[in-house]
Design an enzyme around this catalytic site. Sequence first.
Site, PDB file in Angstrom:
ATOM      1  N   GLU A   1      -9.859  11.286  -1.476  1.00  0.00           N
ATOM      2  CA  GLU A   1     -10.211   9.925  -1.079  1.00  0.00           C
ATOM      3  C   GLU A   1     -10.401   9.742   0.433  1.00  0.00           C
ATOM      4  OE1 GLU A   1      -7.379   7.283  -2.886  1.00  0.00           O
ATOM      5  OE2 GLU A   1      -8.146   7.677  -4.898  1.00  0.00           O
TER       6      GLU A   1
ATOM      7  N   GLU B   1      -8.286  11.229 -10.790  1.00  0.00           N
ATOM      8  CA  GLU B   1      -7.168  10.309 -11.045  1.00  0.00           C
ATOM      9  C   GLU B   1      -7.651   9.156 -11.906  1.00  0.00           C
ATOM     10  OE1 GLU B   1      -5.326   8.781  -7.461  1.00  0.00           O
ATOM     11  OE2 GLU B   1      -5.206  10.778  -6.574  1.00  0.00           O
TER      12      GLU B   1
HETATM   13  C1  GBH Z   1      -4.980   6.680  -5.132  1.00  0.00           C
HETATM   14  O1  GBH Z   1      -5.429   5.733  -4.226  1.00  0.00           O
HETATM   15  C2  GBH Z   1      -4.258   7.787  -4.419  1.00  0.00           C
HETATM   16  O2  GBH Z   1      -4.994   8.979  -4.412  1.00  0.00           O
HETATM   17  C3  GBH Z   1      -2.884   8.045  -4.961  1.00  0.00           C
HETATM   18  O3  GBH Z   1      -2.173   8.800  -4.021  1.00  0.00           O
HETATM   19  C4  GBH Z   1      -2.233   6.752  -5.310  1.00  0.00           C
HETATM   20  O4  GBH Z   1      -0.881   6.876  -5.636  1.00  0.00           O
HETATM   21  C5  GBH Z   1      -2.985   6.168  -6.457  1.00  0.00           C
HETATM   22  O5  GBH Z   1      -4.329   6.016  -6.143  1.00  0.00           O
HETATM   23  C6  GBH Z   1      -2.478   4.814  -6.927  1.00  0.00           C
HETATM   24  O6  GBH Z   1      -2.634   3.868  -5.926  1.00  0.00           O
HETATM   25  O7  GBH Z   1      -2.638  -2.299   0.774  1.00  0.00           O
HETATM   26  O8  GBH Z   1      -2.913  -3.662  -1.178  1.00  0.00           O
HETATM   27  O9  GBH Z   1      -4.846  -3.150   0.215  1.00  0.00           O
HETATM   28  C7  GBH Z   1      -6.087   4.628  -4.810  1.00  0.00           C
HETATM   29  C8  GBH Z   1      -6.682   3.669  -3.816  1.00  0.00           C
HETATM   30  C9  GBH Z   1      -6.215   2.691  -1.766  1.00  0.00           C
HETATM   31  C10 GBH Z   1      -5.307   1.737  -3.722  1.00  0.00           C
HETATM   32  C11 GBH Z   1      -5.285   1.873  -0.924  1.00  0.00           C
HETATM   33  C12 GBH Z   1      -4.368   0.902  -2.872  1.00  0.00           C
HETATM   34  C13 GBH Z   1      -4.138  -0.128  -0.691  1.00  0.00           C
HETATM   35  C14 GBH Z   1      -3.791  -1.403  -1.355  1.00  0.00           C
HETATM   36  N1  GBH Z   1      -5.668   2.957  -3.072  1.00  0.00           N
HETATM   37  N2  GBH Z   1      -4.976   0.636  -1.580  1.00  0.00           N
HETATM   38  S1  GBH Z   1      -3.521  -2.698  -0.282  1.00  0.00           S
END
Ligand code: GBH
Length: 450
Positions: free
Chosen positions: A168, A356
């Site tokens: 990502e 994922e």
């Molecule tokens: C993935 O990111 C990751 O690869 C993984 O490590 C993670 O655990 C999984 O998904 C579940 O989240 O601060 O509220 O704006 C997914 C994309 C990008 C989603 C960052 C959450 C921040 C949320 N993520 N985003 S916020």
Amino acid sequence: MNQFYAFPKPITWGAATASYQIEGAAHADGRSPCIWDAFCAQPGRVLNGDSGIIACDHYHRMEEDVKLMADMGLQAYRFSVAWPRIFPDGDGRPNPKGLDFYNRLVDCLLRHGIEPWMTMYHWDLPQVLLERFGGWQSKETAKLLGDFAGYVAQHLCDRVKNVFTVNEIFCFTEYSYRLGVQAPGLVLPRKQANQVTHNGCLGHGYALQAIRQNAPSDVKIGFTENTAIYQPIWETPEHIEAARKATKAANYNIVDVLANGFYDPAFLAREGADAPEFNDEEMKLIGAPVDFAGLNIYDCLYAEAADNPEGYRMVPTTEAYPKFDVPFVKVGPQKLYWGIRHYKELWGYDNIVIGESGVACDDHMNTDGEVLDTDRTMYLRSTFMDAHRAVSEGYPLNAFFVWSLMDNFEWVYGYSKRFGMVYVNYTTQERTVKLSGKYYSNVIRENAVL
Ligand code: GBH
């Protein structure tokens, strides 16, 4: 067995994790701090002040965790390698004890008949590289990712046959340097933020080249991205075309660039003096062919045809649109299908893996010691149906990694959000397979949506 929903070909079924989210053992065996250690220590950055210092203590419980994967019947396991364990100074002298952990992990997986799928970079940048170069603000970081990945490939890819360069790019660049929500939490001006994203793509390019050059035997290499996927509001040709255009446009600075090896001239024109600095050689690295393309899918986005110059418009989901325990994971029984189809139709990918797919739920253990996560089980089933549709229509899906094997450190949400098919009691570190995990075991055994 339900013959109708049997997959018409074998799919590699696995589960995914990431080093910082599960390993803990932050100070063990010469590991240096990463940017998430520093970020977690800043008040207000992570819910409840949580951090990955202990996490699931997987570093010390690796063998029992692999045994659990084998009991669940997993065919593959996607893990990531912690850069600060291998090169505590970011570069220079490798730390043999760090490498040793991954050597043991890979051997243990293979002993249990589980294919290791390895991610080189899942966000735990050595803190020293933030201090030295400003992290992804510098192309030096991209180059050093190549060096690190080459070293790891040289030592592990006699046994590891599938490697993701990066996880990502959008998250470790845009979320981290433009929006400031993830480590290192910077909100940079447009020009610098554009440069960071370019440098992230370049990191993928250097890693890809280095893995190819250093792997002692044949290895398949790809990336995985949480690509923004628009699905048509309903499936008529004009809305399908609108969804395609919306998806291409939304991924203008990452997947579209990796797939094509050049920036859309409209993007460069739009950014003008704020466009990133790059040269032909870099674009060649970035656009070099991959063996597979990964999709991490959580959000659910809709587009419809519109009478405007773009030919489409986004249709927002409503306030009450069904969600899970984090706002960014929505119910979307068609999104995975459209993700796979767009990957093939927009970018020509012939080998697609779901890097994922999964969901956070408010899981509780009942008095009988069970975790009956009917919501996650429903979600998994709906995504498998979607995968089944894609495969049945001939789209090239070959592997599927559920996020996540076990509950873990969910970045800014800390331990408050549970994504696992295995429940983790963080006081005792006891693992309990949830209903969804049992469901998944059956799906894997039958290679069918049950
Ligand atoms: C993935 O990111 C990751 O690869 C993984 O490590 C993670 O655990 C999984 O998904 C579940 O989240 O601060 O509220 O704006 C997914 C994309 C990008 C989603 C960052 C959450 C921040 C949320 N993520 N985003 S916020």
